[in-house]
Design an enzyme around this catalytic site. Structure first.
Site, short mmCIF file in Angstrom:
data_model
loop_
_atom_site.label_atom_id
_atom_site.label_comp_id
_atom_site.label_asym_id
_atom_site.label_seq_id
_atom_site.Cartn_x
_atom_site.Cartn_y
_atom_site.Cartn_z
CG ASP A 148 -2.00 -1.07 1.15
OD1 ASP A 148 -2.39 -1.45 0.03
OD2 ASP A 148 -2.45 -1.51 2.21
CG ASP A 162 -6.35 -1.59 -1.63
OD1 ASP A 162 -6.51 -2.83 -1.79
OD2 ASP A 162 -5.48 -1.10 -0.89
#
Length: 189
Positions: A148, A162
């Site tokens: 991330d 995402d």
């Protein structure tokens, strides 16, 4: 019954003698698997390339501030779900991603709606991107950490996969509220 349902029939609809009819493809419509097979790899490649770039350039460095502390680029390895929830359940999230991929593959057989093809393509591309991390990133074996790197202030750090999953999910909710089914029929409840 709407015009789309009259034209294509609905699953399990009985004909005049009470027998159930087979529902075929909507008349005059083509399957939209090509749209799904364009959107999914595009979402997957954008996610994969962005992760490779940020790991190579940003990992083990201070966060890059784009808009002060409101938006930064910061690499973290997330073994859980959003907000790092359930980090001890990495294998569960891996299984969920596999199930999502299988469900999308099954839905693709009856896919005649372009908006649904886009939504499912976004879900598929994002799920494959995060699944790739879970399978191949350290420590591997379906327990790897998802990379991330987009870090807004006071929110979870996330990635392009995402984002694709969320956008696909929101589109599915909108399509469902509008009564559009993946097979291209429209229903009113």
């Amino acid at each position: 019954m709407t015009e789309a349902e009259q034209t294509t029939g609905t699953p399990g609809e009985a004909d005049g003698d009470g027998a159930s009819q087979e529902v075929g493809p909507p008349q005059g419509k083509k399957r939209r698997i090509g749209v799904l097979l364009t959107v999914a790899p595009l979402a997957y490649l954008l996610d994969l390339v962005s992760k490779l770039a940020v790991v190579a350039k940003l990992e083990h460095h201070d966060p890059v501030q784009l808009i002060g502390t409101w938006l930064q680029l910061q690499v973290i390895r997330n073994r859980g779900a959003a907000f790092s929830f359930g980090e001890a359940m990495t294998i569960v999230f891996t299984c969920i991603a596999v199930i999502v991929i299988v469900v999308i593959a099954r839905l693709a057989r009856k896919l005649y709606s372009v908006p649904w093809a886009i939504a499912l393509g976004l879900l598929l591309g994002g799920a494959l991107g995060n699944l790739t991390d879970r399978v191949f990133r350290s420590p591997g074996g379906f327990q790897g950490g998802v990379v991330d790197w987009i870090a807004p202030a006071h929110f979870a750090v996330f990635n392009l996969g995402d984002s694709a999953i969320v956008c696909g999910g929101v589109l599915i909710v909108i399509l469902s509220f509008r009564g559009l089914d993946p097979d291209g029929t429209v229903h009113k409840d």
